[in-house]
Design an enzyme around this catalytic site. Structure first.
Site, PDB file in Angstrom:
ATOM      1  N   TYR A  83       0.866  -1.175   0.000  1.00 18.18           N
ATOM      2  CA  TYR A  83       0.000   0.000   0.000  1.00 18.18           C
ATOM      3  C   TYR A  83       0.908   1.231   0.000  1.00 18.18           C
ATOM      4  O   TYR A  83       2.071   1.143  -0.386  1.00 18.18           O
ATOM      5  CB  TYR A  83      -0.931  -0.106   1.232  1.00 18.18           C
ATOM      6  CG  TYR A  83      -2.045   0.883   1.266  1.00 18.18           C
ATOM      7  CD1 TYR A  83      -2.844   1.139   0.147  1.00 18.18           C
ATOM      8  CD2 TYR A  83      -2.320   1.587   2.443  1.00 18.18           C
ATOM      9  CE1 TYR A  83      -3.863   2.063   0.194  1.00 18.18           C
ATOM     10  CE2 TYR A  83      -3.346   2.507   2.500  1.00 18.18           C
ATOM     11  CZ  TYR A  83      -4.109   2.747   1.379  1.00 18.18           C
ATOM     12  OH  TYR A  83      -5.113   3.665   1.432  1.00 18.18           O
ATOM     13  N   LYS A 124     -20.574 -19.354 -12.087  1.00 15.78           N
ATOM     14  CA  LYS A 124     -19.691 -19.268 -13.264  1.00 15.78           C
ATOM     15  C   LYS A 124     -18.283 -18.866 -12.802  1.00 15.78           C
ATOM     16  O   LYS A 124     -17.283 -19.404 -13.279  1.00 15.78           O
ATOM     17  CB  LYS A 124     -20.233 -18.234 -14.261  1.00 15.78           C
ATOM     18  CG  LYS A 124     -21.560 -18.617 -14.896  1.00 15.78           C
ATOM     19  CD  LYS A 124     -21.383 -19.492 -16.122  1.00 15.78           C
ATOM     20  CE  LYS A 124     -22.732 -19.947 -16.670  1.00 15.78           C
ATOM     21  NZ  LYS A 124     -22.654 -20.863 -17.793  1.00 15.78           N
TER      22      LYS A 124
END
Ligand SMILES: NC(=O)C1=CN([C@@H]2O[C@H](COP(=O)(O)OP(=O)(O)OC[C@H]3O[C@@H](n4cnc5c(N)ncnc54)[C@H](O)[C@@H]3O)[C@@H](O)[C@H]2O)C=CC1
Ligand SMILES: CC(=O)C(=O)O
Ligand SMILES: [Mg+2]
Length: 395
Positions: A34, A89
Site C-alpha cells: 500500500y 460461473k
C-alpha cells in the site's frame, strides 16, 4: 428436502471470497503493498499502460456480467436472483482454469447503459464474459463491446454453447455413422444459444437445418418483425418446411433444444429418423426427460451434471478464457472458437467413443489444457494475440 437444505447451506454467504497472494503482517509489508510503495507501481503503469498486464490482476481476471434477463431457462428473474448463477460461473472459472472472475449483476436492461457500464469497467479486466442476457439485446451488446474494447468480449450463452454443441455433435455423428452434411437437424429455441449454435453448425457443413420457436418453424417466406429471425430464416430451412415442432421433427436425425422444459414429446422422438440424436439442453429442466427419451434414441445428452453426456458451456468458457488471457488476446474470434470446438472433441479417443461418452467430463484436466493451447495458437495465427504463448514473445 435434505438435498435442498444442503444446496441452500452451500450458498449461505455466497460462494466466493477474496484471498491474498502475499500476507500483510508488518508495517513494512503494508508500506510495500500500500502507500507509499504502491505509488511506484502506479507510476510505472501510468507511463506504460501495457504494464497493467504485468503489475495488476488484469492479466488473470474476467468480469462475468449479467442483467438477469435470461437466467438459465428461468427467464427474467432480475439481477439479484441472477447472482448465484454468476457466482457459480466465477467459481467454475477458478476451479477449472485458475481464472479469477468477478460476478457483476446490473440493475438495468438498457442496451446503451450496459454497453457504457462494461466499457467503463474494462480497464480492470483481461476479458468480459457476458452471461444470461436475453436476445435480441445480447447481440447488439456483444457486437458493440467487441468493436469498442481491446479485450475479449464473449457471450457465453451464444458461443460457449455453440462450441460445445459442435464438439458433441461431431462425436455423436461418428457414433451413428452419419455425416453432418447429410443429416436433418432441428434446433428448438431461436434465441441467443439457438442462433449461435445454428450458425456454428452451418459453418461446420450442416445443410438441412431448421429453426423452431414458439410460433413454429422459421421460414424465409414469412416476414418477421424481429430482424434477427429474418436473417436466420434466410440461412436455414432450405426445403421451406412449415408447422410446429411436432411437424418438422419428423425424419430429423438430430434435435437440439435450447428453449424450455418438456416441449419435446415421446411421440416426436419416435417420429425421428433411425438412430436419432437428442441434445435437450434447457436448464435446469430439459426439453424432454432423459429417462423417457433415452431408451428410444441412439445418443441422449442434456445440459445437466447428473446425466451422461453433459453438453454445457462449462466445457468451454474456462479453457477459452485461459487461452485468451495467456496470450493477452484482444478478441475471441471465429478461428479461436472453431479451435476450441475441435480441441474439446479431440479429448475423446475415437476408440473410446460411445453412445454415453460423446463429450468429455468437465473434470477431465485435458479439456482446459487442450482448449488453452488450441485457442492461443489460433489467436496468434489470426492476429488476435498480443503474445505468442508458445515462445512467450510479443507478437
Ligand atoms: N446447456 C447449455 O450449455 C446451455 C443451455 N441453455 C439453455 O437454453 C435455453 C435458452 O437460453 P438462451 O438462448 O440464452 O435464452 P433466450 O431467451 O435468448 O432464447 C430462448 C428462446 O427460446 C424460445 N422459446 C421459449 N419457449 C419455447 C418453446 N416452448 N418452444 C420453442 N421455443 C421456445 C424463446 O422464444 C426464445 O427465442 C435456456 O433454457 C438455457 O438454460 C443456454 C445456454 C447454454
Ligand atoms: C448453462 C448456461 O449458461 C445456461 O443455461 O444459461
Ligand atoms: Mg447462461
Amino acid at each position: 428436502m435434505e438435498l435442498l437444505d444442503e444446496i441452500m447451506l452451500l450458498h449461505k454467504g455466497g460462494k466466493l471470497e477474496t484471498t491474498l497472494k502475499n500476507p500483510i503482517r508488518t508495517k513494512e509489508d503494508l508500506s510495500k503493498v500500500y502507500t507509499p510503495g504502491v505509488a511506484e507501481v502506479c507510476q510505472a503503469i501510468a507511463q506504460d499502460q501495457a504494464q497493467a498486464y504485468e503489475l495488476t490482476t488484469k492479466k488473470n481476471t474476467v468480469a462475468v456480467v449479467s442483467d438477469g434477463t435470461a437466467v438459465l431457462g428461468l427467464g427474467d428473474i432480475g439481477p439479484r436472483a441472477a447472482m448465484p448463477v454468476m457466482e457459480g460461473k466465477a467459481a467454475l472459472f477458478k476451479q477449472f482454469a485458475n481464472v479469477d472472475a468477478v460476478p457483476i449483476c446490473l440493475d438495468t436492461k438498457g442496451t446503451e447503459e450496459i454497453i457504457a457500464i462494461v466499457k467503463a469497467l474494462a480497464p480492470t479486466f483481461g476479458g468480459i464474459n457476458l452471461e444470461d442476457i436475453s436476445s435480441p439485446r445480447c447481440f447488439e451488446i456483444e457486437k458493440r463491446l467487441r468493436n469498442e474494447l481491446d479485450i475479449p468480449v464473449f457471450h457465453d450463452d451464444q458461443h460457449g454453447t455453440a462450441i460445445v454443441v459442435l464438439a458433441g455433435l461431431l462425436n455423436a455423428l461418428k457414433v451413428c455413422g452419419k455425416e453432418i452434411k447429410d443429416v436433418k437437424i432441428v434446433v428448438n429455441g431461436i434465441g441467443a444459444a439457438g442462433i449461435s449454435v445454428s450458425k456454428m453448425l452451418l459453418h461446420a457443413g450442416a445443410v438441412n437445418l431448421i429453426g423452431v420457436d414458439r410460433e413454429g418453424a422459421l421460414n424465409r417466406q414469412v416476414p418477421y418483425s424481429r430482424t434477427h429471425w429474418s436473417e436466420y430464416a434466410r440461412m436455414t430451412n432450405p426445403n421451406l418446411e412449415t408447422g410446429q415442432l411436432s411437424d418438422v421433427i419428423k425424419g430429423a436425425d438430430v434435435f437440439i433444444g435450447v428453449s424450455a422444459p418438456d416441449v419435446l414429446k415421446l411421440e416426436d422422438v419416435l417420429n425421428m429418423a433411425k438412430d436419432p440424436i437428442v441434445f435437450a439442453m434447457a436448464n435446469p429442466t430439459p426439453e424432454i426427460d432423459p429417462a423417457i427419451a433415452a431408451p428410444h434414441v441412439r445418443v441422449m445428452a442434456t445440459g445437466r451434471s447428473d446425466y451422461p453426456n453433459q453438453i454445457n458451456n462449462v466445457l468451454c468458457f474456462p479453457g477459452i478464457f485461459r487461452g485468451a488471457l495467456d496470450c493477452e488476446a484482444t478478441d475471441i474470434n471465429d478461428e479461436m472458437k472453431l479451435a476450441a470446438a475441435k480441441a474439446i472433441s479431440s479429448v475423446i479417443d475415437p476408440a473410446d467413443l460411445h453412445e454415453t461418452y460423446i463429450i468429455p467430463d468437465a473434470f477431465d484436466p485435458r479439456v482446459v489444457e487442450r482448449i488453452r493451447i488450441a485457442v492461443a495458437e489460433a489467436a496468434f495465427t489470426s492476429g488476435a494475440a498480443r503474445k505468442n504463448l508458445l515462445i512467450g514473445a510479443n507478437s
